[in-house]
Design a protein around this motif. Structure first.
Motif, PDB file in Angstrom:
ATOM      1  N   ARG A   1      40.111  44.439  37.284  1.00 30.29           N
ATOM      2  CA  ARG A   1      39.815  43.402  36.303  1.00 30.29           C
ATOM      3  C   ARG A   1      40.091  42.021  36.894  1.00 30.29           C
ATOM      4  O   ARG A   1      39.314  41.085  36.678  1.00 30.29           O
ATOM      5  CB  ARG A   1      40.657  43.619  35.042  1.00 30.29           C
ATOM      6  CG  ARG A   1      40.319  42.688  33.883  1.00 30.29           C
ATOM      7  CD  ARG A   1      41.090  43.094  32.636  1.00 30.29           C
ATOM      8  NE  ARG A   1      40.704  42.311  31.472  1.00 30.29           N
ATOM      9  CZ  ARG A   1      41.262  41.141  31.148  1.00 30.29           C
ATOM     10  NH1 ARG A   1      42.228  40.642  31.895  1.00 30.29           N
ATOM     11  NH2 ARG A   1      40.852  40.486  30.076  1.00 30.29           N
ATOM     12  N   GLY A   2      41.151  41.882  37.646  1.00 33.35           N
ATOM     13  CA  GLY A   2      41.460  40.599  38.269  1.00 33.35           C
ATOM     14  C   GLY A   2      40.390  40.169  39.262  1.00 33.35           C
ATOM     15  O   GLY A   2      40.005  38.991  39.303  1.00 33.35           O
ATOM     16  N   ILE A   3      39.911  41.130  40.053  1.00 29.88           N
ATOM     17  CA  ILE A   3      38.862  40.813  41.027  1.00 29.88           C
ATOM     18  C   ILE A   3      37.587  40.357  40.317  1.00 29.88           C
ATOM     19  O   ILE A   3      36.983  39.337  40.670  1.00 29.88           O
ATOM     20  CB  ILE A   3      38.582  42.029  41.926  1.00 29.88           C
ATOM     21  CG1 ILE A   3      39.768  42.293  42.850  1.00 29.88           C
ATOM     22  CG2 ILE A   3      37.303  41.822  42.740  1.00 29.88           C
ATOM     23  CD1 ILE A   3      39.700  43.624  43.580  1.00 29.88           C
ATOM     24  N   LEU A   4      37.177  41.108  39.301  1.00 26.96           N
ATOM     25  CA  LEU A   4      35.937  40.774  38.609  1.00 26.96           C
ATOM     26  C   LEU A   4      36.056  39.456  37.844  1.00 26.96           C
ATOM     27  O   LEU A   4      35.107  38.661  37.821  1.00 26.96           O
ATOM     28  CB  LEU A   4      35.538  41.913  37.668  1.00 26.96           C
ATOM     29  CG  LEU A   4      35.199  43.244  38.356  1.00 26.96           C
ATOM     30  CD1 LEU A   4      34.817  44.293  37.322  1.00 26.96           C
ATOM     31  CD2 LEU A   4      34.092  43.070  39.389  1.00 26.96           C
ATOM     32  N   ARG A   5      37.215  39.202  37.263  1.00 26.66           N
ATOM     33  CA  ARG A   5      37.398  37.935  36.548  1.00 26.66           C
ATOM     34  C   ARG A   5      37.389  36.747  37.498  1.00 26.66           C
ATOM     35  O   ARG A   5      36.997  35.637  37.108  1.00 26.66           O
ATOM     36  CB  ARG A   5      38.683  37.957  35.725  1.00 26.66           C
ATOM     37  CG  ARG A   5      38.601  38.863  34.498  1.00 26.66           C
ATOM     38  CD  ARG A   5      39.582  38.458  33.422  1.00 26.66           C
ATOM     39  NE  ARG A   5      39.267  37.155  32.858  1.00 26.66           N
ATOM     40  CZ  ARG A   5      38.350  36.935  31.916  1.00 26.66           C
ATOM     41  NH1 ARG A   5      37.638  37.936  31.433  1.00 26.66           N
ATOM     42  NH2 ARG A   5      38.158  35.727  31.459  1.00 26.66           N
ATOM     43  N   SER A   6      37.789  36.969  38.749  1.00 27.78           N
ATOM     44  CA  SER A   6      37.753  35.864  39.720  1.00 27.78           C
ATOM     45  C   SER A   6      36.329  35.385  39.966  1.00 27.78           C
ATOM     46  O   SER A   6      36.105  34.198  40.214  1.00 27.78           O
ATOM     47  CB  SER A   6      38.405  36.295  41.041  1.00 27.78           C
ATOM     48  OG  SER A   6      37.591  37.206  41.764  1.00 27.78           O
ATOM     49  N   PHE A   7      35.358  36.282  39.867  1.00 30.58           N
ATOM     50  CA  PHE A   7      33.957  35.873  39.993  1.00 30.58           C
ATOM     51  C   PHE A   7      33.518  35.091  38.762  1.00 30.58           C
ATOM     52  O   PHE A   7      32.796  34.097  38.866  1.00 30.58           O
ATOM     53  CB  PHE A   7      33.056  37.084  40.218  1.00 30.58           C
ATOM     54  CG  PHE A   7      33.200  37.712  41.566  1.00 30.58           C
ATOM     55  CD1 PHE A   7      32.755  37.064  42.702  1.00 30.58           C
ATOM     56  CD2 PHE A   7      33.796  38.954  41.722  1.00 30.58           C
ATOM     57  CE1 PHE A   7      32.885  37.626  43.956  1.00 30.58           C
ATOM     58  CE2 PHE A   7      33.946  39.530  42.961  1.00 30.58           C
ATOM     59  CZ  PHE A   7      33.497  38.865  44.089  1.00 30.58           C
ATOM     60  N   LEU A   8      33.958  35.533  37.593  1.00 35.78           N
ATOM     61  CA  LEU A   8      33.621  34.820  36.357  1.00 35.78           C
ATOM     62  C   LEU A   8      34.167  33.403  36.357  1.00 35.78           C
ATOM     63  O   LEU A   8      33.574  32.497  35.762  1.00 35.78           O
ATOM     64  CB  LEU A   8      34.183  35.568  35.149  1.00 35.78           C
ATOM     65  CG  LEU A   8      33.322  36.645  34.500  1.00 35.78           C
ATOM     66  CD1 LEU A   8      34.095  37.312  33.377  1.00 35.78           C
ATOM     67  CD2 LEU A   8      32.015  36.066  33.982  1.00 35.78           C
ATOM     68  N   GLU A   9      35.299  33.186  37.001  1.00 36.04           N
ATOM     69  CA  GLU A   9      35.938  31.881  36.992  1.00 36.04           C
ATOM     70  C   GLU A   9      35.283  30.893  37.943  1.00 36.04           C
ATOM     71  O   GLU A   9      35.594  29.697  37.906  1.00 36.04           O
ATOM     72  CB  GLU A   9      37.427  32.055  37.343  1.00 36.04           C
ATOM     73  CG  GLU A   9      38.214  32.752  36.231  1.00 36.04           C
ATOM     74  CD  GLU A   9      39.563  33.264  36.688  1.00 36.04           C
ATOM     75  OE1 GLU A   9      39.904  33.065  37.888  1.00 36.04           O
ATOM     76  OE2 GLU A   9      40.264  33.873  35.862  1.00 36.04           O
TER      77      GLU A   9
END
Length: 204
Positions: free
Chosen positions: A169-177
């Motif tokens: 989840r942290g990895i994927l949210r880093s793309f969203l940010e």
């Protein structure tokens, strides 16, 4: 032999290396992508990358170098290692040096492969294009994205579920940010909206 793989390799390797097409090296690379511990970083991923590159070739400054970097970018893949890109780049450097390829071309291919670590912004247009192609799966249709998400979980099946979900989840949210996931305008227009929808859905 897959026609896309055959055409791509026959075009990219001689153009960059200055040597004749090397079917033995091509088969070594294909064998790597077919390793049994892989679920996402497979021949399917290589095919999807090369297929999209065919559509986006006109965006590249040195298209054959980008194409060859795609062949090597996941050549070494060990989920327990942190230096896969460096080892993949080293293989490309060694192979090109053995063919007496000019050093500037070798260095550019090495930099292209290392850009797929996704730890820093690409430094030029070709790196941006290659990174966008590597990340195009994030903007796939929902069915393919979900398949990809399951494939990544399969590759990390040794990681306990709670730890995996937290880190993933942290990895994927880093793309969203990121202000933009895709740096090239055509691929931004094609994939950005779907990528954000996919990422928001699985990280909510």
């Amino acid at each position: 032999m897959n026609p896309l793989f055959e055409a791509s390799w026959s075009r990219a390797w001689p153009a960059v290396s200055g040597a004749d097409a090397d079917p033995g090296l091509r088969e070594q690379l294909l064998a790597r992508y077919a390793e049994p511990h892989r679920a996402y970083h497979t021949l399917q991923h290589l095919h999807e990358c090369l297929e999209l590159f065919d559509q986006a070739r006109a965006l590249a400054q040195r298209p054959e170098e980008v194409e060859l970097a795609l062949w090597f970018h996941d050549a070494i893949y060990d989920v327990r290692a942190s230096d896969n890109e460096a080892r993949s780049a080293a293989w490309a450097v060694s192979a090109l040096a053995s063919a007496s390829t000019p050093n500037d071309a070798i260095m550019r291919v090495e930099s292209l492969i290392m850009a797929t670590r996704h730890t820093a912004a690409p430094s030029d247009g070709d790196e941006t294009l290659l990174v966008d192609i590597d990340l195009s799966i994030l903007g796939a249709d929902a069915e393919r994205f979900d398949e990809y998400d399951a494939q990544i979980r399969q590759e990390y099946r040794h990681v306990p579920g709670l730890i995996y979900r937290f880190k993933r989840r942290g990895i994927l949210r880093s793309f969203l940010e990121r202000p933009r996931i895709y740096g090239t305008d055509p691929l931004h227009e094609r994939f950005e909206r779907k990528a954000r929808a996919n990422l928001q859905r699985v990280t909510a």
